[in-house]
Motif scaffolding. Structure first.
Motif, PDB file in Angstrom:
ATOM      1  N   ALA A 273       0.816  -1.157   0.040  1.00  0.00           N
ATOM      2  CA  ALA A 273      -0.062   0.175   0.020  1.00  0.00           C
ATOM      3  C   ALA A 273       1.020   1.247  -0.451  1.00  0.00           C
ATOM      4  N   THR A 274       0.400   2.434  -0.727  1.00  0.00           N
ATOM      5  CA  THR A 274       0.893   3.649  -0.593  1.00  0.00           C
ATOM      6  C   THR A 274       0.429   4.532   0.197  1.00  0.00           C
ATOM      7  N   MET A 275       0.880   5.435   0.988  1.00  0.00           N
ATOM      8  CA  MET A 275       0.282   6.449   1.917  1.00  0.00           C
ATOM      9  C   MET A 275       0.123   7.537   1.087  1.00  0.00           C
ATOM     10  N   PRO A 276      -1.067   8.031   0.907  1.00  0.00           N
ATOM     11  CA  PRO A 276      -1.478   9.177   0.057  1.00  0.00           C
ATOM     12  C   PRO A 276      -0.920  10.480   0.813  1.00  0.00           C
ATOM     13  N   VAL A 277      -0.625  11.568   0.073  1.00  0.00           N
ATOM     14  CA  VAL A 277      -0.102  12.774   0.328  1.00  0.00           C
ATOM     15  C   VAL A 277      -0.824  13.435   1.782  1.00  0.00           C
ATOM     16  N   GLU A 278      -2.309  13.486   1.569  1.00  0.00           N
ATOM     17  CA  GLU A 278      -3.010  13.887   2.730  1.00  0.00           C
ATOM     18  C   GLU A 278      -2.462  13.162   4.048  1.00  0.00           C
ATOM     19  N   ARG A 279      -2.307  11.869   3.999  1.00  0.00           N
ATOM     20  CA  ARG A 279      -2.104  11.081   5.280  1.00  0.00           C
ATOM     21  C   ARG A 279      -0.460  11.586   5.624  1.00  0.00           C
ATOM     22  N   ARG A 280       0.318  11.697   4.640  1.00  0.00           N
ATOM     23  CA  ARG A 280       1.894  12.085   5.098  1.00  0.00           C
ATOM     24  C   ARG A 280       1.761  13.488   5.823  1.00  0.00           C
ATOM     25  N   ALA A 281       1.073  14.254   5.138  1.00  0.00           N
ATOM     26  CA  ALA A 281       1.013  15.817   5.825  1.00  0.00           C
ATOM     27  C   ALA A 281       0.428  15.682   7.214  1.00  0.00           C
ATOM     28  N   ALA A 282      -0.638  14.772   7.243  1.00  0.00           N
ATOM     29  CA  ALA A 282      -1.077  14.638   8.650  1.00  0.00           C
ATOM     30  C   ALA A 282      -0.048  13.932   9.692  1.00  0.00           C
ATOM     31  N   LEU A 283       0.614  13.052   9.118  1.00  0.00           N
ATOM     32  CA  LEU A 283       1.616  12.382   9.847  1.00  0.00           C
ATOM     33  C   LEU A 283       2.675  13.677  10.596  1.00  0.00           C
ATOM     34  N   LEU A 284       3.110  13.999   9.741  1.00  0.00           N
ATOM     35  CA  LEU A 284       4.123  15.354   9.681  1.00  0.00           C
ATOM     36  C   LEU A 284       3.560  16.285  10.873  1.00  0.00           C
ATOM     37  N   ALA A 285       2.244  16.544  10.506  1.00  0.00           N
ATOM     38  CA  ALA A 285       1.590  17.616  11.419  1.00  0.00           C
ATOM     39  C   ALA A 285       1.621  17.192  12.930  1.00  0.00           C
ATOM     40  N   ARG A 286       1.177  15.684  13.155  1.00  0.00           N
ATOM     41  CA  ARG A 286       1.078  15.465  14.183  1.00  0.00           C
ATOM     42  C   ARG A 286       2.457  15.267  14.930  1.00  0.00           C
ATOM     43  N   ALA A 287       3.437  14.672  14.100  1.00  0.00           N
ATOM     44  CA  ALA A 287       4.743  14.539  14.601  1.00  0.00           C
ATOM     45  C   ALA A 287       5.273  15.860  15.419  1.00  0.00           C
TER      46      ALA A 287
END
Length: 492
Positions: A273-287
């Motif tokens: 599976a590939t993580m979409p850009v929206e999830r990536r942005a959300a992961l970085l924001a939470r980090a």
């Protein structure tokens, strides 16, 4: 005089006849069977005894002379040199031995108790090896790799070959990674932000050692790469397994208070599976909000033949919170054991010190060989050839899987080199793998990818990197037949 009958060829020797003769003579000297001053059989006599050409024996003798194992005495022949290497030999102690140490008590089995995937060493001998991570010799560029290795052995690169770099790496290879490899993933980095490792496994270990100590809370994907779970378990970290879906790791499901999150965002292991850009942005924001680090394992980004791969998670990082792991072992060959870490200079400083305490640096000759292979364009040509071959194999395997009614559990959007499969409910793929192995078929049971005691037993992985395209349909048919035997809900 040493009789010709003291020499015999061994079937299956891994080398040329000349090399085998050299090895026989050298071993005879090193083991004390041939002594200084003893005469070797003539090249004609030994060639006749072994059934080889006389020039083969002559060339072997000549090489042994240059190595000071033998001495040539005009027309008299070849003799064991007076200055040949003579290791000290101690008489073997034949007394019976026993291990009186309770090693389980001494070690606590801190390292060996964690399950990892096991694969047969003789996988080459199986006709249907659907084994992930192995290379197909038919696709590799042996000639140009050999030329690059020879060039790295030359006098011009002698210091790279022989010097101890201490904690440093080959600047030629680092420069190529910074200027050519990382930009393909949208990553901008300086040489001070890159560290070479002994493969992605070593990179993950270094990252885990720097970031996660005993009791530290970390999050990993479930399922995930079993080697990562073993590393974190050996460190004594508090591991939280987060269930993935068809878009990879969901950032909202992460537990509070984590110190680090490990993810395969671009190509999830093992579902693809590939993580979409929206999830990536959300992961970085939470980090950023919760002050944790993300370790991105981008292990197979070069294998993108269905469509271009998405930029790496690291390319979106504006705060230095992503530690990026890359590897040449997947794109070149697994035995290379060469990877790299990309992160902020403060992290790389600590990682470099840790690596130096364990292994200094990867071998200089390997580093320079890879640098030449990359810089001369051979690497890109090989990647292109691999992608074309993998695309054809994937199409053949996809057609065979669907024709046999098997179920694909995870379909990668960019390519890769494997399918993540689901067997019918009630099928134990560990037993299925054992059954298929007796028929010459190797598959990877999926249980080891899941958190211990919590994962299903009916998943498995099929790779197409190590199996010939022509053998794929028959191998898939054997898997389908084994599944039909395994249970009532299996494909018919």
């Amino acid at each position: 005089m040493i009789p010709a009958e003291a020499f015999f060829l061994t079937p299956g020797f891994n080398g040329t006849l000349q090399q085998e003769i050299q090895q026989m003579v050298a071993e005879g000297i090193l083991r004390g069977r041939f002594r200084a001053g003893e005469k070797l059989p003539s090249s004609r006599r030994l060639a006749r005894h072994l059934g080889v050409s006389r020039i083969t024996v002559t060339l072997a003798y000549t090489e042994l002379v240059s190595s000071d194992y033998l001495a040539a005495r005009g027309r008299s022949g070849y003799y064991v040199s007076d200055t040949a290497p003579q290791p000290t030999l101690y008489p073997a102690d034949e007394a019976p031995r026993r291990d009186g140490v309770d090693w389980d008590r001494w070690t606590g089995r801190r390292f060996s108790r964690h399950p990892v995937a096991t694969k047969p060493q003789d996988w080459h001998s199986y006709p249907y090896p659907f084994i992930y991570g192995q290379a197909d010799a038919a696709l590799f560029d042996h000639q140009n790799w050999r030329q690059c290795a020879l060039r790295a052995l030359g006098r011009r690169d002698f210091e790279v070959l022989t010097d101890d770099f201490y904690e440093r790496d080959d600047p030629m290879l680092i420069e190529y990674i910074v200027r050519n490899i990382l930009p393909r993933r949208g990553i901008a980095a300086r040489p001070e932000e890159v560290l070479l490792t002994m493969g992605a496994q070593n990179a993950l270990w270094i990252a885990a050692e720097v970031l996660a100590g005993p009791g530290e809370r970390v999050a990993i994907e479930n399922p995930c790469y079993a080697g990562l779970r073993a590393i974190l378990g050996q460190l004594g970290a508090e591991i939280h397994a987060v269930e993935v879906d068809e878009e990879g790791l969901p950032p909202a499901a992460l537990p509070d208070g984590v110190r680090a999150v490990f993810t395969t965002a671009s190509h999830h292991c093992p579902t693809n599976a590939t993580m979409p850009v929206e999830r990536r942005a959300a992961l970085l924001a939470r980090a950023a909000d919760e002050d944790f680090i993300v370790v991105e394992d981008d292990y197979e980004f070069e294998m993108s033949f269905l469509k271009p791969a998405a930029p790496a998670l690291k390319s979106l990082d504006r705060e230095g919170r992503v530690v990026y792991v890359g590897s040449f072992s997947k794109s070149l060959f697994p035995g290379l054991r060469l990877g790299y870490l990309v992160a902020s200079e403060g992290f790389i400083r600590e990682a470099r010190a840790l690596r130096a305490a364990m292994l200094r640096h990867p071998p200089g000759h390997i580093q320079r060989t890879v640098a030449y292979f990359l810089s001369l364009g051979h690497y890109d040509a090989l990647i292109n050839r691999l992608n074309q071959a993998y695309k054809r194999r994937r199409t053949v395997m996809d057609d065979a899987i669907r024709a046999e009614g098997l179920e694909i559990a995870g379909q990668g959007a960019f390519g890769g080199s494997s399918f993540w499969m689901r067997a019918p409910e009630g099928v134990d793929t560990d037993r299925l793998a054992a059954d298929l192995r007796g028929q010459g078929v190797l598959i990877e049971p999926g249980r080891v990818f899941f958190a211990p005691g919590a994962g299903p037993s009916n998943h498995y992985r099929l790779a197409y990197s190590s199996i010939a395209q022509t053998r794929i349909p028959e191998g898939i048919a054997l898997i389908a037949a084994a599944l039909r035997r395994a249970g009532p809900n299996a494909p018919r």
